[in-house]
Design a protein around this motif. Structure first.
Motif, PDB file in Angstrom:
ATOM      1  N   SER A  20       1.641  11.013  -3.508  1.00  0.00           N
ATOM      2  CA  SER A  20       1.325  10.001  -2.507  1.00  0.00           C
ATOM      3  C   SER A  20       2.535   9.430  -1.785  1.00  0.00           C
ATOM      4  O   SER A  20       2.371   8.674  -0.818  1.00  0.00           O
ATOM      5  CB  SER A  20       0.513   8.861  -3.151  1.00  0.00           C
ATOM      6  OG  SER A  20       1.197   8.337  -4.271  1.00  0.00           O
ATOM      7  N   ASP A  21       3.727   9.765  -2.232  1.00  0.00           N
ATOM      8  CA  ASP A  21       4.895   9.355  -1.473  1.00  0.00           C
ATOM      9  C   ASP A  21       5.077  10.231  -0.231  1.00  0.00           C
ATOM     10  O   ASP A  21       5.663   9.800   0.759  1.00  0.00           O
ATOM     11  CB  ASP A  21       6.152   9.430  -2.348  1.00  0.00           C
ATOM     12  CG  ASP A  21       7.319   8.660  -1.753  1.00  0.00           C
ATOM     13  OD1 ASP A  21       7.126   7.481  -1.408  1.00  0.00           O
ATOM     14  OD2 ASP A  21       8.420   9.232  -1.635  1.00  0.00           O
ATOM     15  N   GLU A  25      -2.423   9.083   0.285  1.00  0.00           N
ATOM     16  CA  GLU A  25      -2.973   8.990  -1.063  1.00  0.00           C
ATOM     17  C   GLU A  25      -4.446   9.363  -1.123  1.00  0.00           C
ATOM     18  O   GLU A  25      -5.206   9.132  -0.185  1.00  0.00           O
ATOM     19  CB  GLU A  25      -2.778   7.583  -1.619  1.00  0.00           C
ATOM     20  CG  GLU A  25      -3.557   6.505  -0.884  1.00  0.00           C
ATOM     21  CD  GLU A  25      -3.265   5.116  -1.420  1.00  0.00           C
ATOM     22  OE1 GLU A  25      -4.211   4.455  -1.878  1.00  0.00           O
ATOM     23  OE2 GLU A  25      -2.096   4.683  -1.363  1.00  0.00           O
ATOM     24  N   ASP A 241       8.715   5.629 -10.361  1.00  0.00           N
ATOM     25  CA  ASP A 241       9.226   6.303  -9.167  1.00  0.00           C
ATOM     26  C   ASP A 241      10.747   6.404  -9.134  1.00  0.00           C
ATOM     27  O   ASP A 241      11.292   7.244  -8.406  1.00  0.00           O
ATOM     28  CB  ASP A 241       8.756   5.570  -7.904  1.00  0.00           C
ATOM     29  CG  ASP A 241       7.283   5.800  -7.614  1.00  0.00           C
ATOM     30  OD1 ASP A 241       6.702   6.723  -8.205  1.00  0.00           O
ATOM     31  OD2 ASP A 241       6.718   5.041  -6.802  1.00  0.00           O
ATOM     32  N   ASN A 260       4.356   8.308  -7.962  1.00  0.00           N
ATOM     33  CA  ASN A 260       4.063   8.700  -6.587  1.00  0.00           C
ATOM     34  C   ASN A 260       4.956   9.854  -6.136  1.00  0.00           C
ATOM     35  O   ASN A 260       4.702  10.457  -5.092  1.00  0.00           O
ATOM     36  CB  ASN A 260       4.300   7.512  -5.639  1.00  0.00           C
ATOM     37  CG  ASN A 260       3.391   6.333  -5.934  1.00  0.00           C
ATOM     38  OD1 ASN A 260       2.192   6.484  -6.051  1.00  0.00           O
ATOM     39  ND2 ASN A 260       3.970   5.146  -6.051  1.00  0.00           N
TER      40      ASN A 260
END
Length: 273
Positions: A20-21, A25, A241, A260
């Motif tokens: 999702s980075d 997402e 993260d 993420n």
């Protein structure tokens, strides 16, 4: 076959809402990217629509991650599928991106995600969080168990199939899952700033053998990992993260890190990967 905590000298890396980075997402592309990059598993949040379909959406409302408005639980699936769930997030490589992916902006249903994971034949660690409070109450867990049963994923781990774990901050929600399907492993989530607080003495509610700790708890009190281990419980940590946090989790013997940034975290944990 994905790695197993019992035989892996590093924490397993689970993609939080997909990669999702890099990708929007909870879109199929976010999950496919995470798996293509070698993530050991994926995590998703599920909410129930007005017409009782489970969809992969984190927020109670749709404004942050779509071009629509309203509460997920008050909108029907058909309306949610009309929305764009990707344009809010610009890709780093947007200028050089190939032709648009027709699925990039589509709402991802939980059934669609499971269909993709089951079809892969891989034993992907699949973490599913139910969100509460909600107007649908225990219907969320009832629908979740029915969906897992449809895919034959309600009887514990089996070869060649996703390894599902149901997570929640709500102990009552986990108890509902346990009553409906006692062989589904459960994860009690604990947030540093959320009350009422679960005692961090290493014990967990009946039927739960894994704790999911906020990384802020480990930064403040790393010794809690050993407390849970002494009671025979597994330890998952979110959201990891930063390189320093990933290294901390590895030193403490954490079983799973949820991130993420799966590719970046895997490089920290296994520099030659």
């Amino acid at each position: 076959m994905r790695q197993d905590p019992a035989t892996t000298p590093r924490p397993l890396v689970v993609a939080h809402r997909g990669a999702s980075d890099d990708e929007p997402e909870h879109t199929l592309g976010a999950y496919q990217r995470a798996l293509d990059e070698g993530a050991d598993g994926v995590e998703c949040d599920v909410r129930l629509t007005a017409d009782h379909h489970l969809v992969c959406v984190h927020d109670r409302r749709v404004e942050r991650t779509s071009n629509g408005a309203g509460v997920v639980s008050a909108l029907e699936l058909a309306r949610l599928e009309e929305l764009d769930w990707a344009s809010w997030k610009t890709r780093p490589d947007a200028a050089e991106a190939p032709d648009a992916d027709p699925e990039r902006g589509r709402l991802l249903t939980f059934r669609r995600l499971l269909d993709v994971l089951v079809s892969s034949g891989d034993e992907v660690l699949t973490l599913v969080e139910t969100k509460h409070p909600t107007r649908h109450g225990d219907d969320v867990e009832k629908t979740l168990v029915q969906t897992l049963r449809f895919f034959d994923l309600d009887r514990g781990d089996r070869p060649g199939a996703p390894r599902v774990r149901v997570m929640s901050f709500s102990t009552r929600a986990l108890q509902r899952v346990h009553r409906l399907s006692p062989r589904v492993p459960l994860v009690q989530l604990v947030k540093a700033s959320k009350g009422p607080h679960l005692p961090l003495d290493g014990t967990l509610p009946p039927g739960v053998r894994t704790v999911g700790l906020d990384i802020a708890i480990l930064r403040r009190a790393p010794h809690v990992v050993e407390r849970f281990r002494r009671h025979g419980n597994a330890v998952f940590v979110w959201t990891v993260d930063e390189q320093a946090d990933a290294a901390l989790c590895a030193r403490l013997g954490v079983d799973v890190v949820i991130t993420n940034r799966p590719r970046s975290v895997m490089r920290t944990l296994v520099p030659t990967r």
